[in-house]
Design a protein around this motif. Structure first.
Motif, PDB file in Angstrom:
ATOM      1  N   VAL A 165     111.858 -52.505  63.644  1.00 49.59           N
ATOM      2  CA  VAL A 165     111.091 -51.888  64.860  1.00 49.59           C
ATOM      3  C   VAL A 165     111.387 -52.590  66.293  1.00 49.59           C
ATOM      4  O   VAL A 165     111.549 -52.023  67.253  1.00 49.59           O
ATOM      5  CB  VAL A 165     109.409 -52.461  64.406  1.00 49.59           C
ATOM      6  N   CYS A 166     111.772 -53.908  66.309  1.00 48.27           N
ATOM      7  CA  CYS A 166     112.446 -54.688  67.406  1.00 48.27           C
ATOM      8  C   CYS A 166     113.488 -53.671  68.279  1.00 48.27           C
ATOM      9  O   CYS A 166     113.676 -53.526  69.367  1.00 48.27           O
ATOM     10  CB  CYS A 166     112.919 -55.919  67.124  1.00 48.27           C
ATOM     11  N   ASN A 167     114.363 -53.475  67.282  1.00 47.33           N
ATOM     12  CA  ASN A 167     115.587 -52.302  67.804  1.00 47.33           C
ATOM     13  C   ASN A 167     115.042 -51.059  68.415  1.00 47.33           C
ATOM     14  O   ASN A 167     115.307 -50.846  69.406  1.00 47.33           O
ATOM     15  CB  ASN A 167     116.647 -52.054  66.669  1.00 47.33           C
ATOM     16  N   GLN A 168     113.991 -50.536  67.706  1.00 44.64           N
ATOM     17  CA  GLN A 168     113.536 -49.510  68.381  1.00 44.64           C
ATOM     18  C   GLN A 168     112.729 -49.566  69.605  1.00 44.64           C
ATOM     19  O   GLN A 168     112.867 -48.923  70.656  1.00 44.64           O
ATOM     20  CB  GLN A 168     112.298 -48.860  67.286  1.00 44.64           C
ATOM     21  N   ILE A 169     112.089 -50.733  69.868  1.00 44.72           N
ATOM     22  CA  ILE A 169     111.493 -51.201  71.116  1.00 44.72           C
ATOM     23  C   ILE A 169     112.449 -51.361  72.209  1.00 44.72           C
ATOM     24  O   ILE A 169     112.190 -50.928  73.306  1.00 44.72           O
ATOM     25  CB  ILE A 169     110.628 -52.580  70.809  1.00 44.72           C
ATOM     26  N   SER A 220     112.373 -63.464  71.795  1.00 44.93           N
ATOM     27  CA  SER A 220     112.354 -63.394  70.513  1.00 44.93           C
ATOM     28  C   SER A 220     112.239 -61.919  70.066  1.00 44.93           C
ATOM     29  O   SER A 220     112.595 -60.924  70.667  1.00 44.93           O
ATOM     30  CB  SER A 220     110.877 -63.927  70.164  1.00 44.93           C
ATOM     31  N   LEU A 221     111.846 -61.749  68.735  1.00 40.11           N
ATOM     32  CA  LEU A 221     111.765 -60.204  68.222  1.00 40.11           C
ATOM     33  C   LEU A 221     110.563 -59.493  69.029  1.00 40.11           C
ATOM     34  O   LEU A 221     110.820 -58.237  69.150  1.00 40.11           O
ATOM     35  CB  LEU A 221     111.144 -60.317  66.619  1.00 40.11           C
ATOM     36  N   THR A 258     103.266 -46.913  77.252  1.00 34.89           N
ATOM     37  CA  THR A 258     102.794 -45.705  76.662  1.00 34.89           C
ATOM     38  C   THR A 258     103.798 -45.230  75.408  1.00 34.89           C
ATOM     39  O   THR A 258     103.569 -44.761  74.375  1.00 34.89           O
ATOM     40  CB  THR A 258     102.842 -44.594  77.869  1.00 34.89           C
ATOM     41  N   ALA A 259     105.164 -45.216  75.668  1.00 35.07           N
ATOM     42  CA  ALA A 259     106.356 -44.879  74.758  1.00 35.07           C
ATOM     43  C   ALA A 259     106.072 -45.708  73.445  1.00 35.07           C
ATOM     44  O   ALA A 259     106.373 -45.101  72.471  1.00 35.07           O
ATOM     45  CB  ALA A 259     107.551 -45.083  75.435  1.00 35.07           C
ATOM     46  N   ILE A 260     105.831 -47.096  73.803  1.00 37.62           N
ATOM     47  CA  ILE A 260     105.836 -47.933  72.513  1.00 37.62           C
ATOM     48  C   ILE A 260     104.537 -47.411  71.718  1.00 37.62           C
ATOM     49  O   ILE A 260     104.669 -47.586  70.529  1.00 37.62           O
ATOM     50  CB  ILE A 260     105.457 -49.353  72.867  1.00 37.62           C
ATOM     51  N   ARG A 261     103.286 -46.980  72.361  1.00 39.46           N
ATOM     52  CA  ARG A 261     102.236 -46.664  71.552  1.00 39.46           C
ATOM     53  C   ARG A 261     102.221 -45.498  71.105  1.00 39.46           C
ATOM     54  O   ARG A 261     102.068 -45.139  69.752  1.00 39.46           O
ATOM     55  CB  ARG A 261     101.144 -46.513  72.489  1.00 39.46           C
ATOM     56  N   ASP A 262     102.977 -44.213  71.719  1.00 43.32           N
ATOM     57  CA  ASP A 262     103.093 -42.871  71.255  1.00 43.32           C
ATOM     58  C   ASP A 262     104.145 -42.983  70.234  1.00 43.32           C
ATOM     59  O   ASP A 262     103.920 -41.998  69.233  1.00 43.32           O
ATOM     60  CB  ASP A 262     103.430 -41.947  72.257  1.00 43.32           C
ATOM     61  N   GLU A 263     105.256 -43.679  70.410  1.00 42.22           N
ATOM     62  CA  GLU A 263     106.530 -43.313  69.327  1.00 42.22           C
ATOM     63  C   GLU A 263     106.371 -44.432  68.378  1.00 42.22           C
ATOM     64  O   GLU A 263     106.988 -43.927  67.103  1.00 42.22           O
ATOM     65  CB  GLU A 263     107.781 -43.505  70.110  1.00 42.22           C
ATOM     66  N   LEU A 264     105.845 -45.401  68.268  1.00 45.27           N
ATOM     67  CA  LEU A 264     106.000 -46.700  67.136  1.00 45.27           C
ATOM     68  C   LEU A 264     104.463 -46.770  66.904  1.00 45.27           C
ATOM     69  O   LEU A 264     104.183 -47.662  65.792  1.00 45.27           O
ATOM     70  CB  LEU A 264     106.650 -47.699  67.964  1.00 45.27           C
ATOM     71  N   GLY A 265     103.631 -46.464  67.644  1.00 44.86           N
ATOM     72  CA  GLY A 265     101.965 -46.769  67.173  1.00 44.86           C
ATOM     73  C   GLY A 265     101.689 -48.056  67.205  1.00 44.86           C
ATOM     74  O   GLY A 265     100.689 -48.764  66.351  1.00 44.86           O
TER      75      GLY A 265
END
Length: 348
Positions: free
Chosen positions: A74-78, A93-94, A120-127
């Motif tokens: 998930v960290c890599n996705q962020i 950190s992570l 917004t991207a973190i919320r919409d794409e990763l929940g």
């Protein structure tokens, strides 16, 4: 990120949503909480708190094992989202990073709007939700990011920095730990305004080298750049056991497992180092560390374990139970190479 580990668990397992949750630790009171959900934090459960204390504060607390591989993914996705907006990213950190958006890759024209877009991207794409701090330097931005948790966005512009810091409680300053905060309060320092009354020399005399940092931080002065390639000084791994280990053979078996995991981490970071450190925490929570520096660089489990066995043999383990073991490697090849190539760091 907001309660990162706990938020990922609640996202992935619906039955944990809206529940008081601790990642790490156990319901039998052993271990330590790594992260607590916001529902648990309402009861005073915090990171690094023992499970026993957490249960005293929140008897209905649920526990789950950490899934670090998932958190890293998930960290890599962020960070992939971050890179859409800037290449100057310094991970802390992570779940936390500094971003320098001076070079605006998307031409948005506003650091505040960039922060909104990332959230917004973190919320919409990763929940998941994140909190952001926006300001003119790393120190102020860091404080701002913690100011309106959760899902917050705080902007502290140049004209507001001094007044903001003057009214800020001293224990909210990044870099002021619990012990230091208590010492400052005993000196009559409860806010930034009171800290500013002390000269730099007075603060250095009372707090050592940290005094210089305190003097400048309360004035909002921080010239540190965002460094995308922070130097990794050590890589380690440790494990807290559900049942205390009593036999040395058990301990060595677990240490061998840790060395194998450490080899994979070193491989992933393309690192090899000369200093191996063994950490042992006993059942009574006392702990010891033992280190050995080799003439050669190590990166295999076999070589690291050989050093660990030697360090373990020198520790007084008679009639002692062990709750935690850890192995760390440092003095990396690239750091040593930098010293050799930098004349100012050479010792003759």
């Amino acid at each position: 990120m907001d309660a990162f580990y706990a938020s990922v668990e609640q996202r992935d397992f619906p039955e944990l949503r809206d529940k008081a949750l601790a990642v790490g630790g156990s319901p039998d009171g052993r271990g330590v909480v790594a992260t607590a959900s916001y529902e648990a934090r309402k009861f005073g459960v915090r990171s690094a708190m023992s499970s026993r204390q957490a249960l005293q504060r929140c008897p209905h607390l649920l526990f789950t094992r950490p899934r670090f591989d998932v958190y890293r993914e998930v960290c890599n996705q962020i960070r992939a989202i971050f890179k859409r907006y800037t290449d100057l990213i310094e991970p802390l950190s992570l779940d936390e990073a500094y971003l320098d958006v001076t070079e605006d890759k998307q031409g948005i024209g506003s650091a505040i709007e960039i922060a909104k877009a990332i959230k917004t991207a973190i919320r919409d794409e990763l929940g998941l939700t994140a909190s952001a701090g926006v300001s003119v330097n790393k120190f102020i931005a860091k404080i701002a990011s913690d100011y309106q948790k959760q899902d917050g966005l705080t902007f502290i512009g140049p004209s507001k920095i001094i007044s903001f810091l003057e009214q800020l409680p001293i224990d909210k300053f990044f870099g002021v730990g619990k012990v230091t905060a208590e010492k400052m309060k005993s000196m009559g320092i409860h806010t930034g305004r009171e800290l500013k009354q002390f000269t730099e020399d007075e603060l250095i005399r009372r707090f050592g080298k940290s005094g210089k940092f305190f003097y400048h931080m309360v004035r909002g002065e921080d010239s540190r750049p965002v460094k995308p390639n922070r130097i990794v000084k050590s890589i380690g791994i440790e494990d807290t056991f559900e049942t205390d280990l009593k036999e040395e053979q058990e301990m060595l078996k677990e240490l061998n497992v840790l060395c194998e995991k450490l080899e994979k981490r070193l491989e992933g970071k393309a690192k090899q180092g000369r200093t191996v450190t063994l950490k042992i925490k006993f059942a009574d929570f006392t702990q010891i560390t033992r280190s050995k520096t080799s003439m050669f660089y190590l990166n295999t489990a076999e070589d690291i374990f050989r050093q660990v066995i030697e360090l373990f043999s020198k520790a007084d383990m008679e009639n002692k139970k062990v709750r935690l073991l850890g192995v760390t490697i440092s003095n990396f090849y690239d750091a040593d190479l930098e010293k050799l190539n930098n004349p100012q760091l050479r010792l003759f």
